[in-house]
Design a protein around this motif. Sequence first.
Motif, mmCIF file in Angstrom:
data_model
loop_
_atom_site.group_PDB
_atom_site.id
_atom_site.type_symbol
_atom_site.label_atom_id
_atom_site.label_comp_id
_atom_site.label_asym_id
_atom_site.label_seq_id
_atom_site.Cartn_x
_atom_site.Cartn_y
_atom_site.Cartn_z
ATOM 1 N N GLU A 188 -19.229 41.622 18.636
ATOM 2 C CA GLU A 188 -18.282 40.782 17.906
ATOM 3 C C GLU A 188 -16.890 40.927 18.492
ATOM 4 N N ASN A 189 -16.250 39.789 18.743
ATOM 5 C CA ASN A 189 -14.987 39.754 19.477
ATOM 6 C C ASN A 189 -14.274 38.446 19.169
ATOM 7 N N HIS A 190 -13.170 38.197 19.880
ATOM 8 C CA HIS A 190 -12.380 36.990 19.626
ATOM 9 C C HIS A 190 -12.918 35.762 20.360
ATOM 10 N N ALA A 191 -13.953 35.925 21.141
ATOM 11 C CA ALA A 191 -14.487 34.802 21.906
ATOM 12 C C ALA A 191 -15.898 34.463 21.424
ATOM 13 N N ASP A 192 -16.898 34.803 22.217
ATOM 14 C CA ASP A 192 -18.288 34.512 21.853
ATOM 15 C C ASP A 192 -18.810 35.672 20.999
ATOM 16 N N SER A 193 -18.610 35.582 19.711
ATOM 17 C CA SER A 193 -18.900 36.681 18.788
ATOM 18 C C SER A 193 -20.254 36.472 18.122
#
Length: 409
Positions: A188-193
Motif C-alpha cells: 500500500e502506497n501513494h500510487a498503485d496501492s
Amino acid sequence: MKTLNSPACRPAVAVILSIALVTGLAGADWRQFRGNDSSSVAAGEQPPVVWGETENIAWKIPLTGRGLSGPIIVGDRVYLTSSDGFNQERLLVECFDARTGVRRWRRTFLATGRTQCHSKMAVATPTPASDGKRIFAFFSSNDLICLDLDGNLLWLRGLTHDYPNASNSLGMASSPVVVGETVVVQVENHADSFSTGLDVKTGATRWHIKQTRSDNWSSPLVLKGKTPAENLVLLQNSSGLTALEPLTGKQAWRFDQPAGRTPSAVVANGIVFVPSSGLTALKPGQPGSKTPKILWQENRLSPSTPSPLVYRGRIYTMTRAILKCGDTATGKLLWQLRLEGAFTSSPVAADGHLFFFNEKGVAHVVDVTGEKGKIVAKNELGETILCTPAIANNALFVRSNGHLWKISR
C-alpha cells in the motif's frame, strides 16, 4: 516415605528429566512477525531476564548486509532476511541452527523492483513468515520468495513486474501473514496501492484488492474463527480495518474509521484492538453482520511505532518512551512507566515479563506480575536494534544492525 533422591525413585526421575529435556528443547515455533498468532506472547517460554557479554549469551554471529526484519523460528532452525549490495539489490535469505548458530544455508536473489528506501530502513524490512513447510520472504522491492525449509526455491513473484507503480520513496515494511493455503501481503502506497492473497503452493494470485492510495507500514494478521475454515485475515490502513476471507478476498466485515499506518492491530480472546482514535476495542458481530461493535475507545492508549500487546488481561502500548497499561475490558488507563530511548521494535512477552529493545540496543525488561509494572533489568547489546525479536526454546532471538543473537540461560 520415598524421596526423589531415594533409589526407588531414581529411574522415574531419570524418565521425567528425559521427557523434560526433550519437550524443553522442542519448544514452540515463532513463525512470523510477532509470533504464530501475531500476539507477541510466547506462552510457556522462560527466557532470561538478565544477560551481558559473559552471561546468558548462547551465541552471537555476524550478519552480511542490512535488515530490520525479525528472525523467525521453525523447529530447530532460525530464518532471517537481509539486503546487500550498493543499492541493496541483493536479497538474502539465511538459515541458522537454533542451537549452535551455525549457518546451514544462504540463498541470494536479485531484486526485480525498486530498492530505494529511507536510510533508517532497509530493503529487508518485512519479517518473513512460515506455514511450517515453507518460508515466505518478502522484501521492500515487492519480491515475494517462497523456499522450502532446506532453501530450495519453490516460486518467486516480482510484484512490481505486475504492478510497476507499487512503491514509495521511504520503503515498504509490511510483513506477510500465512492463513491456511494463502499468504497475504499489503503493498500500500501513494500510487498503485493494493493487498493480495497468493496460493502458498504456486504463488498464483487468489485475489487482488485495490486499496486507498496512502503509504502504509502496518502488517496483516489473523482473526481465528471456531474452525480454521472460519479464520479471517485483517487488513489495517489509513481508511480503517477490513476482515476478509483468506481464500477469496471476500469482505466479511469492516471498521470504517481511520487507523494507524505503522503500529499493527492485535487480537486477544476474539477482540480486536486497533490503533484508531487512540486505541479502539472491536467485537466482530454475528455471522452476516458487516459492522463490528465498538466496545471502547481510549485516546490515552494511543501507540506510536511499536504495536500494542495484550498479556494476562491487560493491554500495553508505547507512546514514544512511555509504557502504558490499560484494562482490556474497559480501556481504563491503569498505570504508566517511563522507559529510556527511542523505540521502533514491538515488545514481546513471556513468563510475566515484557521485553522492550530501544534503538540503541538497550533491552528494558518489565515485570508485569504485580499491580504496577516494574523495570527489573536493563541489558545493553551495544548495537542498533530496530527489529522485533522472537522467543522460542526459552530463548530470545534478536537481530541487531550487524549480528544475530541468541539470549538463553
